[in-house]
Design a protein around this motif. Structure first.
Motif, PDB file in Angstrom:
ATOM      1  N   GLU A   1       0.664  11.383   0.196  1.00  0.00           N
ATOM      2  CA  GLU A   1      -0.274  11.552  -0.917  1.00  0.00           C
ATOM      3  C   GLU A   1       0.406  11.484  -2.285  1.00  0.00           C
ATOM      4  O   GLU A   1      -0.268  11.370  -3.309  1.00  0.00           O
ATOM      5  N   SER A   2       1.742  11.556  -2.313  1.00  0.00           N
ATOM      6  CA  SER A   2       2.450  11.560  -3.593  1.00  0.00           C
ATOM      7  C   SER A   2       2.761  10.152  -4.100  1.00  0.00           C
ATOM      8  O   SER A   2       3.445   9.992  -5.104  1.00  0.00           O
TER       9      SER A   2
ATOM     10  N   ASP B   1       0.850  -1.187   0.000  1.00  0.00           N
ATOM     11  CA  ASP B   1       0.000   0.000   0.000  1.00  0.00           C
ATOM     12  C   ASP B   1       0.890   1.243   0.000  1.00  0.00           C
ATOM     13  O   ASP B   1       2.086   1.157   0.272  1.00  0.00           O
ATOM     14  N   PRO B   2       0.320   2.406  -0.318  1.00  0.00           N
ATOM     15  CA  PRO B   2       1.124   3.635  -0.432  1.00  0.00           C
ATOM     16  C   PRO B   2       1.894   3.976   0.843  1.00  0.00           C
ATOM     17  O   PRO B   2       3.020   4.462   0.764  1.00  0.00           O
ATOM     18  N   LEU B   3       1.307   3.707   1.996  1.00  0.00           N
ATOM     19  CA  LEU B   3       1.994   4.020   3.245  1.00  0.00           C
ATOM     20  C   LEU B   3       3.239   3.149   3.428  1.00  0.00           C
ATOM     21  O   LEU B   3       4.268   3.622   3.922  1.00  0.00           O
ATOM     22  N   ASP B   4       3.171   1.878   3.007  1.00  0.00           N
ATOM     23  CA  ASP B   4       4.353   1.009   3.032  1.00  0.00           C
ATOM     24  C   ASP B   4       5.475   1.629   2.198  1.00  0.00           C
ATOM     25  O   ASP B   4       6.619   1.711   2.631  1.00  0.00           O
ATOM     26  N   VAL B   5       5.128   2.034   0.998  1.00  0.00           N
ATOM     27  CA  VAL B   5       6.118   2.618   0.095  1.00  0.00           C
ATOM     28  C   VAL B   5       6.693   3.888   0.711  1.00  0.00           C
ATOM     29  O   VAL B   5       7.906   4.081   0.760  1.00  0.00           O
ATOM     30  N   TYR B   6       5.812   4.750   1.207  1.00  0.00           N
ATOM     31  CA  TYR B   6       6.248   6.008   1.806  1.00  0.00           C
ATOM     32  C   TYR B   6       7.197   5.773   2.973  1.00  0.00           C
ATOM     33  O   TYR B   6       8.232   6.440   3.102  1.00  0.00           O
ATOM     34  N   ASP B   7       6.880   4.804   3.813  1.00  0.00           N
ATOM     35  CA  ASP B   7       7.729   4.512   4.957  1.00  0.00           C
ATOM     36  C   ASP B   7       9.136   4.073   4.535  1.00  0.00           C
ATOM     37  O   ASP B   7      10.105   4.336   5.235  1.00  0.00           O
ATOM     38  N   PHE B   8       9.252   3.423   3.399  1.00  0.00           N
ATOM     39  CA  PHE B   8      10.557   2.997   2.923  1.00  0.00           C
ATOM     40  C   PHE B   8      11.375   4.130   2.321  1.00  0.00           C
ATOM     41  O   PHE B   8      12.597   4.099   2.375  1.00  0.00           O
TER      42      PHE B   8
ATOM     43  N   ILE C   1       8.514   6.807 -11.595  1.00  0.00           N
ATOM     44  CA  ILE C   1       8.903   7.926 -10.748  1.00  0.00           C
ATOM     45  C   ILE C   1       8.863   9.175 -11.604  1.00  0.00           C
ATOM     46  O   ILE C   1       9.474   9.212 -12.676  1.00  0.00           O
ATOM     47  N   LYS C   2       8.124  10.160 -11.133  1.00  0.00           N
ATOM     48  CA  LYS C   2       7.941  11.390 -11.904  1.00  0.00           C
ATOM     49  C   LYS C   2       8.021  12.605 -11.001  1.00  0.00           C
ATOM     50  O   LYS C   2       7.723  12.526  -9.818  1.00  0.00           O
ATOM     51  N   VAL C   3       8.403  13.735 -11.592  1.00  0.00           N
ATOM     52  CA  VAL C   3       8.301  14.987 -10.858  1.00  0.00           C
ATOM     53  C   VAL C   3       6.868  15.485 -11.004  1.00  0.00           C
ATOM     54  O   VAL C   3       6.203  15.224 -12.017  1.00  0.00           O
ATOM     55  N   ALA C   4       6.389  16.157  -9.989  1.00  0.00           N
ATOM     56  CA  ALA C   4       5.021  16.673 -10.005  1.00  0.00           C
ATOM     57  C   ALA C   4       4.864  17.641 -11.176  1.00  0.00           C
ATOM     58  O   ALA C   4       5.773  18.434 -11.458  1.00  0.00           O
ATOM     59  N   PRO C   5       3.726  17.596 -11.842  1.00  0.00           N
ATOM     60  CA  PRO C   5       3.493  18.492 -12.978  1.00  0.00           C
ATOM     61  C   PRO C   5       3.721  19.956 -12.593  1.00  0.00           C
ATOM     62  O   PRO C   5       3.228  20.425 -11.564  1.00  0.00           O
ATOM     63  N   GLY C   6       4.535  20.634 -13.406  1.00  0.00           N
ATOM     64  CA  GLY C   6       4.804  22.052 -13.199  1.00  0.00           C
ATOM     65  C   GLY C   6       5.816  22.364 -12.112  1.00  0.00           C
ATOM     66  O   GLY C   6       6.075  23.529 -11.828  1.00  0.00           O
TER      67      GLY C   6
END
Length: 153
Positions: A60-61, A31-38, A108-113
């Motif tokens: 949220e990213s 889940d996203p939180l797992d990824v974020y924690d890493f 993996i991307k940079v946020a638009p703008g």
């Protein structure tokens, strides 16, 4: 003021308290939180702060599509002309490569703008051959390793 830095005085935010995870089992749901924690504690290449502290990353990213086996990380450089944007993306990719099942596609991307060279940075970070070539550069490899080592302390 520190000489030579593109963003000498970044805004630094407090770190959130989290429990460190062991390496992710290959058969567990992601889940996203797992990824974020890493990835949240990866050190910025220019500053002694983590990507979380500089708000380069947030919970949220990160999105995960378990069914499609896809992880998307969208990060925001601290300034539009950040010269370390590609290094940050390489750090994210290397960290995930070592933590999640290889059958996940990672974008993996940079946020638009958020960056002046958004399109070229995104192309670099998501091209396997370009990433492999970049990681063969000993100086770049050392910089990525330093950012990742400090995230494991």
């Amino acid at each position: 003021m520190t000489l030579g830095l593109i963003n000498a005085n970044p805004v630094v935010h407090a770190k959130k308290e989290r429990i460190a995870h062991p390496p992710h089992p290959h058969d567990a749901a992601v889940d996203p939180l797992d990824v974020y924690d890493f990835v949240r504690d990866i050190r910025d290449p220019e500053h002694p702060y983590s990507l979380e502290q500089l708000s380069v990353l947030s919970e949220e990213s990160i999105t995960v599509d378990e069914k499609l086996r896809h992880i998307l990380i969208t990060f925001t450089p601290t300034i539009q002309h950040c010269t370390m944007t590609t290094v940050i993306g390489l750090c994210l990719r290397e960290k995930l490569k070592n933590c999640f099942p290889p059958n996940f596609k990672v974008d993996i991307k940079v946020a638009p703008g958020s960056h002046a060279d958004e399109e070229s940075v995104n192309k670099q970070l998501n091209d396997k051959e370009r990433v492999a070539a970049a990681m063969e550069n000993p100086n770049l490899r050392q910089l990525v390793d330093e950012c990742l080592c400090s995230s494991e302390l």
